[in-house]
Design an enzyme around this catalytic site. Structure first.
Site, PDB file in Angstrom:
ATOM      1  N   ASP A   6       0.893  -1.161  -0.026  1.00 53.49           N
ATOM      2  CA  ASP A   6       0.092   0.024   0.037  1.00 53.49           C
ATOM      3  C   ASP A   6       0.749   1.371  -0.077  1.00 53.49           C
ATOM      4  OD1 ASP A   6      -2.755   0.818   0.391  1.00 53.49           O
ATOM      5  OD2 ASP A   6      -2.029   1.974   2.374  1.00 53.49           O
TER       6      ASP A   6
ATOM      7  N   GLU B  65       1.804  -0.702  -4.847  1.00 55.53           N
ATOM      8  CA  GLU B  65       0.751   0.440  -5.410  1.00 55.53           C
ATOM      9  C   GLU B  65       1.433   1.852  -5.481  1.00 55.53           C
ATOM     10  OE1 GLU B  65      -3.021   2.968  -4.001  1.00 55.53           O
ATOM     11  OE2 GLU B  65      -1.299   2.598  -2.582  1.00 55.53           O
TER      12      GLU B  65
HETATM   13  C1  NOJ Z   1      -4.139   3.098  -1.047  1.00 55.66           C
HETATM   14  C2  NOJ Z   1      -5.531   2.076  -0.608  1.00 55.66           C
HETATM   15  O1  NOJ Z   1      -5.955   1.421  -1.819  1.00 55.66           O
HETATM   16  C3  NOJ Z   1      -6.725   2.926  -0.315  1.00 55.66           C
HETATM   17  O2  NOJ Z   1      -7.712   2.341  -0.376  1.00 55.66           O
HETATM   18  C4  NOJ Z   1      -6.303   3.235   1.131  1.00 55.66           C
HETATM   19  O3  NOJ Z   1      -7.300   4.388   1.503  1.00 55.66           O
HETATM   20  C5  NOJ Z   1      -5.262   4.264   1.069  1.00 55.66           C
HETATM   21  N1  NOJ Z   1      -4.077   3.628   0.443  1.00 55.66           N
HETATM   22  C6  NOJ Z   1      -4.512   4.387   2.352  1.00 55.66           C
HETATM   23  O4  NOJ Z   1      -3.940   3.354   3.079  1.00 55.66           O
END
Ligand code: NOJ
Length: 533
Positions: free
Chosen positions: A192, A253
């Protein structure tokens, strides 16, 4: 060849997948009961959104214990059983790791609050006497004040304090957490907010900071993202992972528009793959898509990493809805809500888009429900909304709940087989037409298209990892071939187009018969062809 180079990975947003115990929230038992569905769909791996103990202020991206399963989802034993059962169904399991921030209920943050200013406990986070000018990705300032007057940094919700990745304990703790799950047999991690862990020393103000920043536009380098030191973290992690055996994967990500900077995360000693958000954000336009595809291939080739293709996830407007609009880009929801939408057009394009993305070299992601052609839900009652983005923007941005509505599995009325007792977000009654059961027996359904495409993709030697070559085509048409003997044509023009020589294997829409008896591809459609070769 490594499985992750061309895997079809299905994203399970656990809360909304299947409720096994009747509390209205999806869980591990529910997921386990659907493993045959996922095997039959034909995906290779599951990526599960965070399943850790959490107050669920951000759907589980606010973790209090990285080694425990949230009771609403099940137990550690349930997780271990799920991993084993998935493996028996031939499915790999990727879990989400959330290293940028913890929950404010995490023991470290609670200790930091108690220990007070200047304490070593506060060093694990970013506490300051004065905030800087950074804004939260969810709206409002990125700083909140605690009772003794100090401020702490949170790039997301106030309940998600950012960790200080300069701190050796933070680094050691996450390696230990990764090992904990590797020891339980997971096949990889989705990381993440992977580009934001390290902040510029001293946390300087951002020049020209303008708010709010709930959009997914990348405004270039800044003190809170893509710092060079972040790569050391992934090199450490990679060394650890490579020592583990098995063929396991790190998926980043990474929302960075600059292909050069994006590729740095995918160097051979760092992460294996990352989500291709440039493709997700691209409008439904032939020239722009071709440019994104070319850029993606070149970027990944430079570092030897496989490209990935993503149309939707739990953060963005569902693509059936995006593609049903005049402006088909995903930028942010504030604008999305107002735009008139033709869902039939959106579905036609979504059918074509998935044949495009599954034919391209590399891996693909399927976000739960896209195989059913689910649209974004805009008319959720305000009191049902849970995404903190809604509250933090004072309702200006409806947030991401509309792409997280629980799946319709069967039956004629909500909760459509999602669970025994309703669902945490209301499902539109018209989704009775979109249930998995109904679509499974309809050869013309979105689900049938996904199943056929995934089956062919698995069987065809030309598909998955490898190269591709553009074929000459008229304006508004994307056509490429892959060896041996495969071609894909996508028609984004406004008229039917002739096809290159070859026998259609799968089409997103019926071909148009011409007087001469040959088939033409209608607008907003795609076809896979067997060519001589
Ligand atoms: C990216 C995640 O995909 C999202 O859902 C989340 O709110 C943020 N990161 C914070 O962790």
């Amino acid at each position: 060849m490594s499985w992750w180079r061309d895997a079809a990975i299905y994203q399970v947003y656990l809360r909304s997948f299947t409720d096994g115990d009747g509390d209205g929230l999806g869980d591990l038992r529910g997921l386990e009961s659907r493993l045959p569905y996922l095997r039959d769909l034909g995906v290779d791996a599951l990526w599960l959104s965070p399943w850790y103990r959490s107050p669920m202020a951000d759907g589980g991206y606010d973790v209090t214990d990285y080694r425990a399963i949230d009771p609403a989802f099940g137990t550690l034993q349930d997780a271990e059983r799920l991993i084993g059962a998935a493996h028996q169904h031939g499915l790999k399991v990727i879990v989400d790791i959330v290293p940028n921030h913890t929950s404010d209920q995490h023991v470290w943050f609670q200790e930091a609050l108690r220990a007070g200013p200047g304490s070593p406990e506060r060093e694990r986070y970013h506490f300051r006497d004065e905030p800087n000018n950074w804004l939260s990705r969810f709206g409002g300032p990125a700083w909140s004040q605690v009772a003794d007057g100090q401020w702490y940094l949170h790039l997301f919700d106030a309940s998600q304090p950012d960790l200080n990745w300069e701190h050796p304990e933070v680094r050691a703790e996450f390696v230990s957490i990764l090992r904990f799950w590797l020891d339980r047999g997971v096949d990889g991690f989705r990381i993440d907010v992977a580009a934001r862990l390290v902040k510029e020393a001293g946390l300087p103000d951002k020049p020209g900071q303008v708010g709010p920043v709930t959009s997914f536009e990348d405004t270039g380098p800044g003190p809170d993202k893509d710092r060079p030191e972040v790569h050391d973290i992934y090199r450490d992690w990679r060394r650890m992972l490579d020592g583990y055996g098995g063929d396991r994967v790190f998926i980043g990500e990474i929302w960075l528009d600059d292909p050069e900077r994006f590729a740095r995360y995918l160097r051979p000693d760092e992460l294996h793959t990352a989500f291709n958000f440039a493709f997700l954000k691209c409008p439904w336009e032939a020239g722009e898509l071709r440019a994104v595809i070319d850029r993606t291939l070149a970027t990944h080739a430079r570092v030897g990493a496989p490209p990935s293709w993503v149309l939707s996830n739990h953060d963005v407007t569902r693509h059936v809805t995006r593609y049903g609009r005049e402006d088909t880009r995903f930028v942010k929801r504030i604008r999305d809500v107002e735009a008139p939408t033709d869902l039939d057009l959106g579905r036609r394009r979504a059918r074509a888009a998935v044949l495009l993305d599954m034919a391209l070299p590399g891996g693909v992601y399927v976000y739960q429900g896209e195989e059913l052609g689910l649209p974004e839900v805009f008319d959720l009652p305000d009191e049902a909304r849970q995404d903190p983005v809604f509250a933090r923007t004072g309702g200006a941005d409806p947030g991401r709940d509309g792409c997280r509505v629980p799946l319709p599995w069967s039956g004629d009325a909500p909760p459509f087989g999602f669970g025994a007792n309703g669902s945490w977000l209301p499902q539109p009654p018209e989704w009775h037409e979109l249930t998995a059961d109904r679509q499974a027996v309809d050869p013309a359904s979105m689900l049938s298209l996904y199943r056929m495409a995934l089956r062919i993709r698995r069987e065809e030697p030309a598909l998955g990892d490898g190269g591709m070559r553009w074929l000459e085509s008229e304006a508004g048409v994307l056509a490429f071939e892959r060896e041996p003997g495969f071609a894909c044509v996508v028609n984004l023009s406004d008229h039917p187009v002739a096809l290159p020589a070859g026998a259609p294997m799968l089409a997103s829409a019926a071909l148009v018969e011409t007087a001469a008896g040959e088939g033409k591809l209608p607008p907003d459609a795609a076809v896979w062809l067997r060519t001589s070769g």
